[in-house]
Design a protein around this motif. Sequence first.
Motif, PDB file in Angstrom:
ATOM      1  N   ARG A  36      67.852  50.551-109.695  1.00 36.04           N
ATOM      2  CA  ARG A  36      69.167  50.741-110.120  1.00 36.04           C
ATOM      3  C   ARG A  36      70.127  49.296-109.447  1.00 36.04           C
ATOM      4  O   ARG A  36      70.742  48.276-110.112  1.00 36.04           O
ATOM      5  CB  ARG A  36      70.110  51.222-110.481  1.00 36.04           C
ATOM      6  N   ARG A  37      69.950  49.100-107.768  1.00 33.52           N
ATOM      7  CA  ARG A  37      70.230  48.317-106.877  1.00 33.52           C
ATOM      8  C   ARG A  37      69.361  47.203-106.762  1.00 33.52           C
ATOM      9  O   ARG A  37      69.111  46.231-105.809  1.00 33.52           O
ATOM     10  CB  ARG A  37      70.337  48.797-105.796  1.00 33.52           C
ATOM     11  N   GLU A  38      68.589  47.021-108.117  1.00 29.40           N
ATOM     12  CA  GLU A  38      68.192  45.474-108.362  1.00 29.40           C
ATOM     13  C   GLU A  38      66.930  45.191-106.880  1.00 29.40           C
ATOM     14  O   GLU A  38      66.429  44.260-106.661  1.00 29.40           O
ATOM     15  CB  GLU A  38      68.889  44.535-108.751  1.00 29.40           C
ATOM     16  N   ALA A  39      66.334  46.579-105.646  1.00 29.19           N
ATOM     17  CA  ALA A  39      65.228  46.565-105.188  1.00 29.19           C
ATOM     18  C   ALA A  39      63.942  46.766-104.692  1.00 29.19           C
ATOM     19  O   ALA A  39      64.232  48.355-106.345  1.00 29.19           O
ATOM     20  CB  ALA A  39      66.084  46.925-103.919  1.00 29.19           C
ATOM     21  N   ASP A  40      62.840  46.506-104.861  1.00 30.61           N
ATOM     22  CA  ASP A  40      61.899  47.971-105.137  1.00 30.61           C
ATOM     23  C   ASP A  40      61.486  48.574-104.034  1.00 30.61           C
ATOM     24  O   ASP A  40      62.532  48.718-103.101  1.00 30.61           O
ATOM     25  CB  ASP A  40      61.005  46.606-104.488  1.00 30.61           C
ATOM     26  N   ALA A  41      61.179  49.812-104.187  1.00 35.20           N
ATOM     27  CA  ALA A  41      60.979  50.980-104.095  1.00 35.20           C
ATOM     28  C   ALA A  41      59.935  51.484-102.944  1.00 35.20           C
ATOM     29  O   ALA A  41      59.253  50.904-103.656  1.00 35.20           O
ATOM     30  CB  ALA A  41      61.465  52.008-104.608  1.00 35.20           C
ATOM     31  N   ILE A  42      59.680  51.914-101.601  1.00 37.21           N
ATOM     32  CA  ILE A  42      59.041  51.985-100.885  1.00 37.21           C
ATOM     33  C   ILE A  42      58.617  53.698-100.630  1.00 37.21           C
ATOM     34  O   ILE A  42      60.028  53.561 -99.491  1.00 37.21           O
ATOM     35  CB  ILE A  42      58.426  51.433-100.071  1.00 37.21           C
ATOM     36  N   CYS A  43      58.187  53.766-101.083  1.00 36.32           N
ATOM     37  CA  CYS A  43      58.089  55.579-100.976  1.00 36.32           C
ATOM     38  C   CYS A  43      57.167  57.206-100.607  1.00 36.32           C
ATOM     39  O   CYS A  43      56.349  56.231-100.690  1.00 36.32           O
ATOM     40  CB  CYS A  43      58.533  56.140-102.268  1.00 36.32           C
ATOM     41  N   GLU A  44      56.844  57.283 -99.627  1.00 35.63           N
ATOM     42  CA  GLU A  44      56.403  58.170 -99.117  1.00 35.63           C
ATOM     43  C   GLU A  44      55.612  58.926-100.224  1.00 35.63           C
ATOM     44  O   GLU A  44      56.576  59.145-101.412  1.00 35.63           O
ATOM     45  CB  GLU A  44      57.431  59.063 -97.966  1.00 35.63           C
ATOM     46  N   LYS A  45      54.267  59.791 -99.573  1.00 31.96           N
ATOM     47  CA  LYS A  45      54.024  60.436-100.865  1.00 31.96           C
ATOM     48  C   LYS A  45      54.744  61.941-100.888  1.00 31.96           C
ATOM     49  O   LYS A  45      54.735  61.816 -99.675  1.00 31.96           O
ATOM     50  CB  LYS A  45      52.792  60.556-100.913  1.00 31.96           C
ATOM     51  N   PRO A  46      54.574  62.926-101.304  1.00 34.69           N
ATOM     52  CA  PRO A  46      53.834  62.902-102.749  1.00 34.69           C
ATOM     53  C   PRO A  46      54.931  61.877-103.418  1.00 34.69           C
ATOM     54  O   PRO A  46      56.532  61.924-103.334  1.00 34.69           O
ATOM     55  CB  PRO A  46      54.198  64.058-103.357  1.00 34.69           C
ATOM     56  N   LEU A  47      54.615  60.493-104.200  1.00 40.26           N
ATOM     57  CA  LEU A  47      55.504  60.138-104.555  1.00 40.26           C
ATOM     58  C   LEU A  47      56.463  60.481-105.862  1.00 40.26           C
ATOM     59  O   LEU A  47      58.517  60.628-105.758  1.00 40.26           O
ATOM     60  CB  LEU A  47      54.949  58.798-105.836  1.00 40.26           C
ATOM     61  N   VAL A  48      55.863  61.454-106.670  1.00 39.99           N
ATOM     62  CA  VAL A  48      56.935  62.369-107.863  1.00 39.99           C
ATOM     63  C   VAL A  48      56.278  63.571-107.717  1.00 39.99           C
ATOM     64  O   VAL A  48      55.254  63.971-107.030  1.00 39.99           O
ATOM     65  CB  VAL A  48      57.271  61.601-108.807  1.00 39.99           C
ATOM     66  N   LEU A  49      56.784  64.268-107.980  1.00 43.21           N
ATOM     67  CA  LEU A  49      56.486  65.917-108.053  1.00 43.21           C
ATOM     68  C   LEU A  49      55.845  65.971-109.574  1.00 43.21           C
ATOM     69  O   LEU A  49      54.534  66.862-109.718  1.00 43.21           O
ATOM     70  CB  LEU A  49      57.045  67.573-108.430  1.00 43.21           C
ATOM     71  N   ASN A  50      55.586  65.603-110.475  1.00 42.84           N
ATOM     72  CA  ASN A  50      55.224  65.353-111.861  1.00 42.84           C
ATOM     73  C   ASN A  50      54.360  64.566-112.646  1.00 42.84           C
ATOM     74  O   ASN A  50      55.248  63.616-111.788  1.00 42.84           O
ATOM     75  CB  ASN A  50      55.498  66.208-112.876  1.00 42.84           C
ATOM     76  N   PRO A  51      53.364  64.307-113.382  1.00 43.25           N
ATOM     77  CA  PRO A  51      53.376  63.754-113.779  1.00 43.25           C
ATOM     78  C   PRO A  51      54.084  62.552-114.258  1.00 43.25           C
ATOM     79  O   PRO A  51      54.440  61.657-114.411  1.00 43.25           O
ATOM     80  CB  PRO A  51      51.906  64.148-114.336  1.00 43.25           C
ATOM     81  N   TRP A  52      54.636  63.178-115.455  1.00 44.20           N
ATOM     82  CA  TRP A  52      55.800  62.998-116.161  1.00 44.20           C
ATOM     83  C   TRP A  52      56.708  61.734-115.355  1.00 44.20           C
ATOM     84  O   TRP A  52      57.689  61.022-115.810  1.00 44.20           O
ATOM     85  CB  TRP A  52      56.293  63.496-117.440  1.00 44.20           C
ATOM     86  N   ASN A  53      56.883  62.105-114.568  1.00 46.90           N
ATOM     87  CA  ASN A  53      57.977  61.985-113.403  1.00 46.90           C
ATOM     88  C   ASN A  53      57.272  59.868-113.875  1.00 46.90           C
ATOM     89  O   ASN A  53      58.703  58.689-113.761  1.00 46.90           O
ATOM     90  CB  ASN A  53      58.344  62.144-111.788  1.00 46.90           C
TER      91      ASN A  53
END
Length: 322
Positions: free
Chosen positions: A93-110
């Motif tokens: 939303r802030r028009e930035a790329d996200a660099i995220c640690e794993k697990p990226l999310v908890l569920n496949p639908w995310n």
Amino acid sequence: MKNFALIGASGYIAPRHLKAIKDTNNNLIAALDKFDSVGIIDSYFPSADFFVESERFDRHIEKLKYEKNKTLDYVSICTPNYLHDSHIRMALRREADAICEKPLVLNPWNIDALQKMEEESGQRVWNILQLRVHQSIIDLKKKVNEAPRDKVFEVDLTYLTSRGNWYYTSWKGDKSKSGGIATNIGVHFYDMLSWIFGDVKENIVHVNTHDRASGYLEFERARVRWFLSINYDVLPIEIKDKGQRTYRSITIEGEELEFSGGFTDLHTKVYEDILEGKGYGLDDTRQSIEIVHNIRNASPIGLKGEYHPFAKKSLAEHPFGK
């Protein structure tokens, strides 16, 4: 020079991200964490602004854009697992790329929802999958690729990393927040196995309790017995005698994979790839997220079939249940 923000500055993994931002000659303009024990920032970016409230952090980023013409390029996310999805969305939303640690999310639908946000925003979501840039893992992948196509490898994975009672009080001990043992300490291994051995054909869980998980994964090119635990008592006696609290072993066809070293600069390498547009995104992380989600929701079948030898070890009571 790109402008970074970091969310989760007091976390264990945050210094590796700070170092990677510094090593790639970029700038940290702001950091956020509800805890203020973040003196580590002084070693890398002493001029970075720091916030303990997300509302003030968000306002500051907006003011930099409109009052100082300073835009945010990347947001590095080192927060607890259950917050990753929300913080990735904040970055986009802030028009930035996200660099995220794993697990990226908890569920496949995310992942599906984040892909829609990528398309709408034009930004990217990058995942830290640092084992993929470890030389020993790269060499193993090459070896597998060069083997006959019908060769199916026999693999045993054992990862024991002792944790004290604090673990169960923290968010890590709450399955709804961490995803449980397999997600919290195993997801990077499942990603590595997926990257090397292909699609999952079978996922069986033998044991899954508060302090351990064990099962069998069959990939296109590997049959994997795996065991993960945070309980000191399950460590081999020879490891305890050395005064060690961690044991990691991966054997392929009975041969030990040596990758105990070479971890120092992996985050920096991942950042270099991301900055060149060659990092690992949402599609790359999908299978490992599906694996841990299925493990979390499976009914353990007990000691049947292809189970890891450590699965026979006596189960332990929850420390708060004694």
